[in-house]
Design a protein around this motif. Structure first.
Motif, mmCIF file in Angstrom:
data_model
loop_
_atom_site.group_PDB
_atom_site.id
_atom_site.type_symbol
_atom_site.label_atom_id
_atom_site.label_comp_id
_atom_site.label_asym_id
_atom_site.label_seq_id
_atom_site.Cartn_x
_atom_site.Cartn_y
_atom_site.Cartn_z
ATOM 1 N N ALA A 95 0.800 -1.218 0.000
ATOM 2 C CA ALA A 95 0.000 0.000 0.000
ATOM 3 C C ALA A 95 0.841 1.280 0.000
ATOM 4 O O ALA A 95 0.622 2.155 -0.836
ATOM 5 C CB ALA A 95 -0.982 -0.027 1.172
ATOM 6 N N ALA A 123 2.429 1.803 -3.459
ATOM 7 C CA ALA A 123 1.464 2.085 -4.530
ATOM 8 C C ALA A 123 0.871 3.484 -4.387
ATOM 9 O O ALA A 123 0.777 4.232 -5.357
ATOM 10 C CB ALA A 123 0.346 1.041 -4.509
ATOM 11 N N LEU A 124 0.492 3.848 -3.164
ATOM 12 C CA LEU A 124 -0.181 5.133 -2.967
ATOM 13 C C LEU A 124 0.767 6.309 -3.200
ATOM 14 O O LEU A 124 0.367 7.350 -3.708
ATOM 15 C CB LEU A 124 -0.788 5.205 -1.560
ATOM 16 N N ARG A 169 -4.631 -5.109 -6.599
ATOM 17 C CA ARG A 169 -5.185 -5.675 -5.374
ATOM 18 C C ARG A 169 -4.218 -5.440 -4.227
ATOM 19 O O ARG A 169 -2.994 -5.399 -4.449
ATOM 20 C CB ARG A 169 -5.416 -7.195 -5.518
ATOM 21 N N VAL A 170 -4.741 -5.312 -3.011
ATOM 22 C CA VAL A 170 -3.893 -5.197 -1.821
ATOM 23 C C VAL A 170 -4.429 -6.149 -0.761
ATOM 24 O O VAL A 170 -5.541 -5.950 -0.257
ATOM 25 C CB VAL A 170 -3.870 -3.760 -1.252
ATOM 26 N N TYR A 171 -3.673 -7.193 -0.432
ATOM 27 C CA TYR A 171 -4.115 -8.178 0.560
ATOM 28 C C TYR A 171 -3.417 -8.019 1.908
ATOM 29 O O TYR A 171 -3.889 -8.535 2.917
ATOM 30 C CB TYR A 171 -3.935 -9.597 0.027
ATOM 31 N N GLY A 172 -2.266 -7.357 1.932
ATOM 32 C CA GLY A 172 -1.666 -7.019 3.215
ATOM 33 C C GLY A 172 -0.931 -8.135 3.938
ATOM 34 O O GLY A 172 -0.699 -8.026 5.139
#
Lengths: 259, 259
Positions: free
Chosen positions: B161, B164-165, B182-185
């Protein structure tokens, strides 16, 4: 109009159970033989076939209802009077095609503009979230505990990828105040996360069929569902929507720059 | 050194099965009674307790091995000679705390610097991804089919995250060329997605214990695992890593701005 919420809830669960079974059996088999070239057509065909099946069942059991749906087999709906069914045959199309998991099928039912019953199936997990304010909320007929009213700092938020990456409405300011950012790529799947407290906010540009079922259930769970400009939700138009705990939505609306 | 890959693989599967059971039973119960104030301490305690358990088991069965692990119960490792175990007791801590799903426990084993065996358990799904180049790859002892060498435009990508951000390395240019973001963390959970072809790329800043197990298995599956600056992966340091299909990693390296 005299409607029986419990009966509609049972109808939706039984219908989505069949839809889920068909999608699991059919699609996987057929997708695997699809070439790159014809894959988009194939998905459109699955979408259309599923919508036709759902709409036919609705018409059979609720002939007086009007249907708002994505692929064109619904009615031309000009107002929200009477019984209105919103149908999203496959939500999270990219997940359906690329992952084979985390996609959903959703039906939301409204009566004279008021949320009545919603149902969402997580197709691959074969779990159905369903219910409404009147009859309560369930996963496969087991009662869901209402999610806690957590503040932003205490929870994970899901924002649609284009909105988050382009920092539309300064949404990254909201994300930074949260516990973390997730992107699952299917409104239906994310509504399930909100209902079970796994995430505290979802923000995205949603069409009526993307929002309808989730709105019914999230409101019944005590969550806030608001349009980003503070106007009432319009179920016959697409709009940017925030869904989350009361606390989080209030914080988000203060933080976002909407003009 | 004489090592038996199959024996190590069986040892890891049996160990992670116990770890998963403990984490599912213990944590859920205890997390629910934790207050906001003591929650972080509690997570640290779970992390430490789990790492201690894993490291003790390793020491018992492989007394000659050295251990690199997150919470401080490992050895001081200065080089990669001999048998080295990398241990991440709980990967995806925020998911563990906030969601109660999509977190993992991981062990990667190297011999004289070479990837040997990796194992990752998706704790809540109780699924173990395991194996290596020599013995093949499995989910719960069922063979995994090698993922297709898809190009970027054909697949979903997961990027951490913050990266990407903030558009670090212009990574959003890579994301825009893909089928979706997608972001699953959780690195462990995402390695599972890569191994089964659900996603085609993962990019993140990873510590040795975040990367070790996934690297073993992804390389055995024919995927590329590279440091962003093109230097060889250094298993004793943290670094920005791209993992993906050969085609995608090659496209990503051409697109990213690393200087």
């Amino acid at each position: 109009m005299n409607v029986d919420s419990k009966e509609i809830d049972e109808f939706l669960v039984s219908l989505l159970r069949k839809v889920g079974k068909n999608l699991r059996e059919d699609s996987i088999k057929k997708m695997s033989v699809a070439t790159k070239k014809n894959r988009n057509d194939l998905v459109t065909n699955f979408d259309k076939k599923t919508e036709k099946f759902i709409n036919n069942e609705i018409k059979q059991f609720y002939p007086e209802a009007t249907i708002v749906s994505e692929e064109g087999y619904g009615d031309l709906v000009k107002d929200m009077s009477g019984l209105v069914f919103f149908v999203d045959p496959i939500d999270g199309t990219m997940n359906f095609v690329k992952r084979g998991d985390n996609f959903a099928s959703m039906i939301g039912v409204y009566i004279d503009g008021q949320p009545l019953i919603g149902a969402i199936i997580d197709v691959m997990d074969n779990e159905i979230y369903h219910g409404g304010k009147e009859i309560g909320l369930y996963i496969d007929n087991e009662k869901i505990n209402t999610p806690k009213n957590l503040p932003l700092v205490e929870g994970l938020v899901d924002v649609s990828a284009p909105m988050a990456l382009s920092n539309r409405f300064s949404v990254q300011d909201v994300i930074k105040k949260s516990s973390g950012f997730r992107v699952y790529g299917s409104a239906g799947i994310i509504f399930g996360h909100l209902l079970t407290g796994k995430e505290v906010m979802y923000m995205s540009y949603l069409a009526p069929w993307d929002l309808a079922a989730g709105r019914v259930m999230c409101e019944a769970a005590g969550l806030s569902v608001v349009s980003i400009d503070g106007a009432p939700i319009n179920m016959l138009e697409s709009q940017v929507v925030i869904v989350g705990t009361q606390k989080v939505v209030s914080e988000a609306l203060k933080t976002l720059k909407t003009r």
